[in-house]
Design an enzyme around this catalytic site. Structure first.
Site, PDB file in Angstrom:
ATOM      1  N   HIS A 104      11.131   4.277   4.713  1.00  0.00           N
ATOM      2  CA  HIS A 104       9.814   4.059   4.108  1.00  0.00           C
ATOM      3  C   HIS A 104       9.940   4.222   2.591  1.00  0.00           C
ATOM      4  O   HIS A 104      10.716   5.060   2.109  1.00  0.00           O
ATOM      5  CB  HIS A 104       8.797   5.055   4.667  1.00  0.00           C
ATOM      6  CG  HIS A 104       7.388   4.710   4.273  1.00  0.00           C
ATOM      7  ND1 HIS A 104       6.885   5.006   3.022  1.00  0.00           N
ATOM      8  CD2 HIS A 104       6.410   4.046   4.936  1.00  0.00           C
ATOM      9  CE1 HIS A 104       5.648   4.553   2.942  1.00  0.00           C
ATOM     10  NE2 HIS A 104       5.331   3.969   4.090  1.00  0.00           N
ATOM     11  N   GLU A 176       6.462  -4.006   3.824  1.00  0.00           N
ATOM     12  CA  GLU A 176       5.442  -3.219   3.137  1.00  0.00           C
ATOM     13  C   GLU A 176       5.644  -3.335   1.629  1.00  0.00           C
ATOM     14  O   GLU A 176       6.408  -2.534   1.049  1.00  0.00           O
ATOM     15  CB  GLU A 176       5.553  -1.743   3.531  1.00  0.00           C
ATOM     16  CG  GLU A 176       5.388  -1.478   5.005  1.00  0.00           C
ATOM     17  CD  GLU A 176       4.945  -0.054   5.291  1.00  0.00           C
ATOM     18  OE1 GLU A 176       4.008   0.109   6.071  1.00  0.00           O
ATOM     19  OE2 GLU A 176       5.505   0.903   4.713  1.00  0.00           O
TER      20      GLU A 176
HETATM   21  P1  13P Z   1      -1.571   2.164   3.475  1.00  0.00           P
HETATM   22  O1  13P Z   1      -2.049   1.494   4.751  1.00  0.00           O
HETATM   23  O2  13P Z   1      -2.287   3.410   3.160  1.00  0.00           O
HETATM   24  O3  13P Z   1      -1.518   1.181   2.353  1.00  0.00           O
HETATM   25  O4  13P Z   1      -0.043   2.614   3.754  1.00  0.00           O
HETATM   26  C1  13P Z   1       0.833   1.710   4.301  1.00  0.00           C
HETATM   27  C2  13P Z   1       2.070   2.423   4.679  1.00  0.00           C
HETATM   28  O5  13P Z   1       2.756   2.973   3.830  1.00  0.00           O
HETATM   29  C3  13P Z   1       2.406   2.470   6.107  1.00  0.00           C
HETATM   30  O6  13P Z   1       3.703   2.920   6.311  1.00  0.00           O
END
Ligand code: 13P
Length: 268
Positions: A104, A176
């Site tokens: 992540h 992401e």
């Molecule tokens: P948000 O949905 O708060 O933008 O975060 C996304 C995330 O980092 C999921 O791993």
């Protein structure tokens, strides 16, 4: 064409909720989904609590036969020994975890998690019989340079290239983009689909069509109940979501899950 992969919505709780809050959330979510006869065969639902909540979540889920899955937010690359503060993949598997988030962007930023370390994490997760959810995504500067797809696919390649096709096909990849995490700025359907497609194409080119068809590609970054339907119906290569902030609100998370289930069997 019908979507071939079972959709999944996973809530990454990050460093939120102690074990009491976590179990209360799971009870509420389970009750809300039962109330609407939620079809878990169409959409898997998973939560990723803190390590400290995993045992309590496991006891609740197993004792009540709740069809919600759960996992961890990171894992050690080693199996045991003098690694103060680390938690091994076997320990997580022993608590019934199905998934572990790997790489992540917050872990990459605040902890020394480089690509070699991430490959070892993926291997440890797979060896313990769980599935890694590998997170990739560009920052605003790569996006401004117009190299966002190369960047995200490059991150996948750095971790996946040495895996066997059997190992690779167990992976989930969450696209992401960093600028979309916790900002309220969601990727447009066009750019989310481009990235999900490029990631699937990488697996197609590297491991062949059969593996590429199995890989679940999720989107994460300011997903909520107002944008989930649009994203999922526009993006043929998107199989669900990794939700951060909105996964901390049970009503909001349940809405995203229901929207995903509704669209999961849809034609594209
Ligand atoms: P948000 O949905 O708060 O933008 O975060 C996304 C995330 O980092 C999921 O791993």
């Amino acid at each position: 064409m019908k979507r071939r992969r079972t959709a999944i919505v996973a809530g990454n709780w990050k460093m939120n909720f102690d074990h009491l809050e976590a179990t209360l959330f799971v009870q509420k979510l389970a009750w809300m989904l039962k109330d609407v006869h939620f079809d878990f065969k169409k959409c898997e639902v998973a939560i990723m609590p803190s390590f400290t909540s995993l045992r309590s979540v496991q006891v609740l889920i197993e004792s009540e036969n709740i069809p919600i899955k759960y996992g961890a937010q990171t894992v050690s690359v080693t199996s045991q020994g003098a690694f103060t503060g680390d938690v091994s993949a076997d320990m997580l598997a022993a608590l019934g975890c199905s998934y572990v988030i790997v790489g992540h962007s917050e872990r990459r930023k605040y902890h020394p998690e480089n690509d070699a370390n991430l490959v070892d994490q993926v291997r440890a997760v797979l060896a313990a019989g769980m599935k890694p959810v590998l997170c990739v995504g560009e920052s605003l500067s790569e996006r401004r340079e117009g190299i966002e797809l190369e960047f995200a696919v490059g991150q996948v390649n750095e971790v996946a290239r040495d895996l066997s096709s059997e190992e690779a096909s167990q992976m989930l990849v969450a696209y992401e983009p960093l600028w979309a995490i916790g900002t309220g700025m969601t990727a447009t359907s066009t750019s989310a689909q481009e990235a999900c497609k490029a990631i699937r194409e990488y697996f197609d080119n590297t491991y062949g069509g059969e593996t590429a068809e199995k890989i679940k590609v999720l989107y994460g970054g300011s997903v909520n109940s107002s944008n989930a339907a649009q994203l999922l119906s526009d993006c043929a290569d998107m199989d669900g979501f990794l939700v951060g902030g909105a996964s901390l609100d049970v009503e909001e998370f349940a809405s995203i899950v229901r929207i995903t289930q509704k669209l999961a069997g849809s034609f594209r």
